[in-house]
Motif scaffolding. Structure first.
Motif, PDB file in Angstrom:
ATOM      1  N   UNK A 183      -8.979  -6.759  -5.385  1.00 18.30           N
ATOM      2  CA  UNK A 183      -8.466  -8.113  -5.174  1.00 18.30           C
ATOM      3  C   UNK A 183      -8.972  -9.066  -6.249  1.00 18.30           C
ATOM      4  N   UNK A 184      -8.045  -9.815  -6.842  1.00 24.31           N
ATOM      5  CA  UNK A 184      -8.365 -10.904  -7.756  1.00 24.31           C
ATOM      6  C   UNK A 184      -8.115 -12.229  -7.043  1.00 24.31           C
ATOM      7  N   UNK A 185      -8.893 -13.247  -7.399  1.00 28.29           N
ATOM      8  CA  UNK A 185      -8.728 -14.579  -6.811  1.00 28.29           C
ATOM      9  C   UNK A 185      -8.698 -15.611  -7.938  1.00 28.29           C
ATOM     10  N   UNK A 186      -8.440 -16.857  -7.585  1.00 29.93           N
ATOM     11  CA  UNK A 186      -8.318 -17.932  -8.566  1.00 29.93           C
ATOM     12  C   UNK A 186      -9.638 -18.675  -8.731  1.00 29.93           C
ATOM     13  N   UNK A 187      -9.865 -19.167  -9.962  1.00 25.42           N
ATOM     14  CA  UNK A 187     -11.019 -20.017 -10.250  1.00 25.42           C
ATOM     15  C   UNK A 187     -10.544 -21.205 -11.085  1.00 25.42           C
ATOM     16  N   UNK A 188     -11.277 -22.303 -11.020  1.00 24.70           N
ATOM     17  CA  UNK A 188     -10.836 -23.554 -11.644  1.00 24.70           C
ATOM     18  C   UNK A 188     -11.969 -24.145 -12.485  1.00 24.70           C
ATOM     19  N   UNK A 189     -11.978 -23.870 -13.798  1.00 27.82           N
ATOM     20  CA  UNK A 189     -13.043 -24.407 -14.660  1.00 27.82           C
ATOM     21  C   UNK A 189     -13.178 -25.920 -14.607  1.00 27.82           C
ATOM     22  N   UNK A 190     -12.052 -26.613 -14.367  1.00 27.46           N
ATOM     23  CA  UNK A 190     -12.094 -28.074 -14.326  1.00 27.46           C
ATOM     24  C   UNK A 190     -11.849 -28.606 -12.915  1.00 27.46           C
ATOM     25  N   UNK A 191     -12.134 -27.777 -11.925  1.00 24.01           N
ATOM     26  CA  UNK A 191     -12.133 -28.113 -10.504  1.00 24.01           C
ATOM     27  C   UNK A 191     -10.706 -28.206  -9.934  1.00 24.01           C
ATOM     28  N   UNK A 192     -10.510 -27.572  -8.783  1.00 25.23           N
ATOM     29  CA  UNK A 192      -9.213 -27.634  -8.105  1.00 25.23           C
ATOM     30  C   UNK A 192      -8.914 -29.091  -7.736  1.00 25.23           C
ATOM     31  N   UNK A 234       0.842  -1.206   0.000  1.00 23.62           N
ATOM     32  CA  UNK A 234       0.000   0.000   0.000  1.00 23.62           C
ATOM     33  C   UNK A 234       0.878   1.257   0.000  1.00 23.62           C
ATOM     34  N   UNK A 235       1.923   1.250   0.836  1.00 21.90           N
ATOM     35  CA  UNK A 235       2.826   2.406   0.908  1.00 21.90           C
ATOM     36  C   UNK A 235       3.589   2.608  -0.398  1.00 21.90           C
ATOM     37  N   UNK A 236       3.805   1.509  -1.158  1.00 26.36           N
ATOM     38  CA  UNK A 236       4.508   1.603  -2.446  1.00 26.36           C
ATOM     39  C   UNK A 236       3.569   2.010  -3.577  1.00 26.36           C
ATOM     40  N   UNK A 237       2.301   2.233  -3.268  1.00 22.40           N
ATOM     41  CA  UNK A 237       1.348   2.652  -4.283  1.00 22.40           C
ATOM     42  C   UNK A 237       0.642   1.509  -4.981  1.00 22.40           C
ATOM     43  N   UNK A 238       0.837   0.281  -4.496  1.00 29.54           N
ATOM     44  CA  UNK A 238       0.200  -0.891  -5.097  1.00 29.54           C
ATOM     45  C   UNK A 238      -1.198  -1.039  -4.504  1.00 29.54           C
ATOM     46  N   UNK A 239      -2.190  -1.104  -5.378  1.00 32.54           N
ATOM     47  CA  UNK A 239      -3.590  -1.166  -4.923  1.00 32.54           C
ATOM     48  C   UNK A 239      -4.298  -2.449  -5.355  1.00 32.54           C
ATOM     49  N   UNK A 240      -3.597  -3.346  -6.054  1.00 36.21           N
ATOM     50  CA  UNK A 240      -4.214  -4.568  -6.575  1.00 36.21           C
ATOM     51  C   UNK A 240      -3.434  -5.770  -6.043  1.00 36.21           C
ATOM     52  N   UNK A 241      -4.150  -6.695  -5.424  1.00 38.31           N
ATOM     53  CA  UNK A 241      -3.564  -7.924  -4.904  1.00 38.31           C
ATOM     54  C   UNK A 241      -4.246  -9.128  -5.541  1.00 38.31           C
ATOM     55  N   UNK A 242      -3.453 -10.124  -5.927  1.00 37.29           N
ATOM     56  CA  UNK A 242      -3.990 -11.423  -6.337  1.00 37.29           C
ATOM     57  C   UNK A 242      -3.858 -12.332  -5.119  1.00 37.29           C
ATOM     58  N   UNK A 243      -4.977 -12.593  -4.455  1.00 41.79           N
ATOM     59  CA  UNK A 243      -4.980 -13.316  -3.181  1.00 41.79           C
ATOM     60  C   UNK A 243      -5.241 -14.801  -3.419  1.00 41.79           C
TER      61      UNK A 243
END
Length: 295
Positions: free
Chosen positions: A148-157, A101-110
């Motif tokens: 925030x972006x997250x992961x999805x699995x079309x063919x199931x995790x 956040x302090x570095x100006x980053x506002x997007x996280x892939x969690x």
């Protein structure tokens, strides 16, 4: 007389797509040069964001932070940092989030993250950490108003108890505050569109960006595929090409563009590319889809 194909396959696509790119942090000076060459070459395509991966157990934590911070500092690109639950307490993750956040980053892939080999391939939450990606998303949103972006699995995790449980997990992540999901790579458009149908039926309206992986090594694709179907025609297409990197790269670009073209015909306009820090194939695919560099 046999009729010709009525229109070129790619030449007239309007380029009305949005793209994003994934990179990984460099391990050496030479790899850093390759990464920054890729960023420089792909930046004129005006990606919505570029993300930088993060190793299991924080093995690339410092390199990821340095790369993301440099992108944010030296370019006009939106930099997204991957962050996982593996091997870190909630306090450690809060400290990392504050640094971004302090570095100006506002997007996280969690992400929950892949367990290190020492854990036998089984995810074990840190005693003072987050137990799931949904919990991580909630913790990050409580700390700062990240996109925030997250992961999805079309063919199931591979570790999911069922397709329904996997979909419930995706919904929890989005309900916790994530904006969008990015899929694991896939090669079957039917698998992706069937997954979208299930997502919509579950009441999920967030964007589900397809993750596109150009083939740089078919043997590696087989190793990484887990639950991902590799169509028989793809096996035939790449047969014998792992020892011929030049032809393989050309064919891989067209094959990935064909996949994207079929997704485009189904209404998809947002694509996320796993670049592996190589710009040529990704640039070629975007060009085939009608995207052109902007000043």
């Amino acid at each position: 007389m046999t009729a010709a194909t009525p229109a070129p396959l790619f030449a007239d696509l309007p380029g009305d797509i949005s793209v994003s790119f994934e990179f990984f942090p460099p391990k050496s000076e030479k790899m850093e040069e390759q990464l920054w060459d890729a960023i420089t070459q792909l930046a004129p395509l005006q990606p919505g964001f570029v993300s930088v991966t993060y190793g299991a157990g924080g093995t690339t934590r410092e390199r990821t932070h340095a790369t993301v911070a440099r992108i944010a500092r030296e370019t006009a690109l939106v930099a997204a940092a991957h962050l996982t639950c593996v091997g870190a307490s909630k306090d450690e993750i809060a400290e990392i989030a504050d640094q971004y956040w302090d570095a100006g980053v506002r997007h996280i892939v969690a992400l929950r993250g892949d367990p290190p080999p020492a854990d036998g391939g089984r995810f074990v939450p840190h005693p003072e950490g987050y137990a799931s990606a949904a919990d991580l998303v909630a913790g990050l949103k409580a700390r700062h108003d990240f996109d925030i972006s997250v992961a999805a699995y079309p063919e199931v995790h591979p570790e999911a108890l069922s397709a329904e449980a996997d979909l419930d997990n995706l919904k929890r992540k989005l309900d916790a505050g994530a904006t969008r999901a990015i899929t694991q790579f896939f090669f079957s458009t039917d698998a992706y569109f069937r997954f979208l149908d299930k997502v919509l039926a579950a009441g999920i309206s967030a964007p589900i960006l397809p993750g596109i992986m150009p083939v740089t090594s078919f043997a590696a694709i087989r190793r990484m595929s887990a639950n991902t179907e590799i169509p028989a025609e793809m096996e035939r297409l790449f047969d014998g090409l792992d020892e011929r990197p030049g032809p393989r790269a050309l064919i891989a670009a067209v094959a990935a563009a064909d996949l994207c073209n079929r997704l485009y015909a189904g209404g998809v306009r947002d694509f996320h590319f796993y670049t592996l820090n190589k710009h040529e194939q990704t640039y070629a695919i975007c060009h085939l889809l009608g995207l052109r560099p902007q000043p």
